[in-house]
Design a protein around this motif. Structure first.
Motif, PDB file in Angstrom:
ATOM      1  N   GLY A 266     -44.819 -34.742 -20.941  1.00  0.00           N
ATOM      2  CA  GLY A 266     -44.162 -33.439 -20.937  1.00  0.00           C
ATOM      3  C   GLY A 266     -42.650 -33.539 -20.918  1.00  0.00           C
ATOM      4  N   ALA A 267     -42.031 -32.695 -20.119  1.00  0.00           N
ATOM      5  CA  ALA A 267     -40.568 -32.662 -20.059  1.00  0.00           C
ATOM      6  C   ALA A 267     -39.988 -33.925 -19.448  1.00  0.00           C
ATOM      7  N   ASN A 268     -40.807 -34.685 -18.719  1.00  0.00           N
ATOM      8  CA  ASN A 268     -40.334 -35.880 -18.036  1.00  0.00           C
ATOM      9  C   ASN A 268     -40.593 -37.164 -18.821  1.00  0.00           C
ATOM     10  N   ILE A 269     -41.002 -37.063 -20.062  1.00  0.00           N
ATOM     11  CA  ILE A 269     -41.325 -38.258 -20.827  1.00  0.00           C
ATOM     12  C   ILE A 269     -40.072 -39.100 -21.074  1.00  0.00           C
ATOM     13  N   LEU A 270     -40.232 -40.404 -20.936  1.00  0.00           N
ATOM     14  CA  LEU A 270     -39.131 -41.338 -21.135  1.00  0.00           C
ATOM     15  C   LEU A 270     -39.347 -42.083 -22.443  1.00  0.00           C
ATOM     16  N   THR A 271     -38.485 -41.854 -23.405  1.00  0.00           N
ATOM     17  CA  THR A 271     -38.632 -42.487 -24.711  1.00  0.00           C
ATOM     18  C   THR A 271     -37.444 -43.353 -25.086  1.00  0.00           C
ATOM     19  N   GLN A 272     -36.536 -43.559 -24.158  1.00  0.00           N
ATOM     20  CA  GLN A 272     -35.389 -44.412 -24.448  1.00  0.00           C
ATOM     21  C   GLN A 272     -35.009 -45.211 -23.209  1.00  0.00           C
ATOM     22  N   GLY A 273     -34.173 -46.209 -23.427  1.00  0.00           N
ATOM     23  CA  GLY A 273     -33.768 -47.050 -22.311  1.00  0.00           C
ATOM     24  C   GLY A 273     -32.942 -46.289 -21.285  1.00  0.00           C
ATOM     25  N   VAL A 274     -33.000 -46.725 -20.035  1.00  0.00           N
ATOM     26  CA  VAL A 274     -32.235 -46.120 -18.950  1.00  0.00           C
ATOM     27  C   VAL A 274     -31.391 -47.212 -18.298  1.00  0.00           C
ATOM     28  N   PRO A 275     -30.080 -47.103 -18.324  1.00  0.00           N
ATOM     29  CA  PRO A 275     -29.229 -48.173 -17.782  1.00  0.00           C
ATOM     30  C   PRO A 275     -29.552 -48.545 -16.336  1.00  0.00           C
ATOM     31  N   GLU A 276     -29.939 -47.550 -15.522  1.00  0.00           N
ATOM     32  CA  GLU A 276     -30.195 -47.832 -14.110  1.00  0.00           C
ATOM     33  C   GLU A 276     -31.450 -48.679 -13.882  1.00  0.00           C
ATOM     34  N   ALA A 277     -32.270 -48.870 -14.928  1.00  0.00           N
ATOM     35  CA  ALA A 277     -33.532 -49.586 -14.745  1.00  0.00           C
ATOM     36  C   ALA A 277     -33.324 -51.071 -14.472  1.00  0.00           C
ATOM     37  N   PHE A 278     -32.173 -51.606 -14.867  1.00  0.00           N
ATOM     38  CA  PHE A 278     -31.899 -53.033 -14.667  1.00  0.00           C
ATOM     39  C   PHE A 278     -30.487 -53.219 -14.134  1.00  0.00           C
ATOM     40  N   ASP A 279     -30.359 -54.058 -13.120  1.00  0.00           N
ATOM     41  CA  ASP A 279     -29.035 -54.457 -12.654  1.00  0.00           C
ATOM     42  C   ASP A 279     -28.589 -55.663 -13.467  1.00  0.00           C
ATOM     43  N   GLU A 280     -27.315 -55.737 -13.755  1.00  0.00           N
ATOM     44  CA  GLU A 280     -26.775 -56.879 -14.483  1.00  0.00           C
ATOM     45  C   GLU A 280     -26.215 -57.904 -13.508  1.00  0.00           C
TER      46      GLU A 280
END
Length: 287
Positions: free
Chosen positions: A257-271
């Protein structure tokens, strides 16, 4: 980071040798005698194939870098706690948090110094610190009011804590051959992460635009050409390793629905910060 490749290799590697921990003192005494290249040769084939940090970082080098970072943070908090009355806000819990963080740094310093000396190394002399960035007045300061403006103090505190988190990540590869040292480093790394989150929350409560974790939504607090190294690469939208497919957010949507994630999210990984980057940051505040 080589997280994805590491996981792929671990799936087909006999990890029995890695589960056999050496006694503490014996492990420490062996650290100074092996380069990352030598240690990699003794690992199972899959792990040995992972790229090394310039192929020259020893475990002793990593411990020394960690010691220098912990000393920097401890000295920073010590000077803030010695500031004149009125520097800290009325909320006593904020000063108490800084006291606790400083004590953590002191314990880390003791442990790292012990590890270095037990490995046959010598802890480097403690340098002089200038947290204004002026290097004892030899160049323009870029944090001139760090100990007179509490919000400026918090901005630098966040930079140093975030840098500590990333720097510990950058040393994992050099430490992976020694279970005891790796476990200890990861424990200190998680403490650094809690410090960083606490500083960010304090800033958030003082109306700063910042999340409890690094995010592109944070208002910038860096100085171009100086402290911007702390967040270099944090806006990456996907993680990939040569020879492996990037994390496939676009091919495998998450949620609905409105919460679907279809692209990368920078916060998902720490560098991470590598040794050279962490050393550059240290050089900004030492002389």
């Amino acid at each position: 980071m080589y997280l994805l490749k590491l996981l792929a290799e671990l799936a087909t590697t006999d990890t029995t040798p890695l589960e056999q921990s050496a006694p503490r003192r014996a492990a420490l005494e062996s650290l100074g005698r092996f380069s990352a290249k030598t240690l990699a040769a003794a690992l199972p084939l899959g792990l040995a194939a992972l790229p090394t940090q310039a192929g020259t970082t020893t475990i002793l080098d990593s411990l020394t870098l960690a010691l220098q970072l912990e000393r920097l943070q401890e000295a920073f908090y010590a000077r803030a706690l010695a500031a004149p009355a009125g520097f800290f806000p009325a909320d006593a819990t904020i000063r108490a948090s800084i006291v606790t963080m400083q004590r953590h740094q002191q314990q880390h310093i003791t442990l790292l110094t012990d590890a270095i000396t037990n490995s046959g190394g010598t802890a480097p002399a403690r340098p002089n610190y200038d947290f204004t960035g002026s290097r004892n007045g030899t160049q323009p300061a870029f944090f001139a009011s760090v100990f007179s403006n509490f919000d400026d103090f918090l901005r630098l505190a966040q930079l140093l804590e975030d840098a500590g988190v990333r720097a510990y990540k950058g040393q994992v590869e050099a430490l992976i051959s020694n279970d005891f040292i790796l476990q200890t480093a990861l424990q200190m790394h998680s403490t650094e992460a809690r410090h960083a989150a606490r500083i960010r929350i304090i800033r958030q409560k003082r109306a700063a635009v910042v999340k409890p974790w690094p995010s592109p939504a944070d208002a910038s607090i860096t100085v171009a050409g100086k402290t911007d190294i702390v967040y270099s690469g944090e806006n990456a939208l996907e993680q990939s390793v040569p020879g492996y497919r990037p994390v496939p957010f676009r091919l495998l949507p998450i949620g609905s629905g409105a919460n679907i994630l279809t692209q990368g999210v920078p916060e998902a990984f720490d560098e991470l910060l590598n040794t050279a980057q962490a050393s550059t940051l240290l050089g900004l505040f030492t002389y």
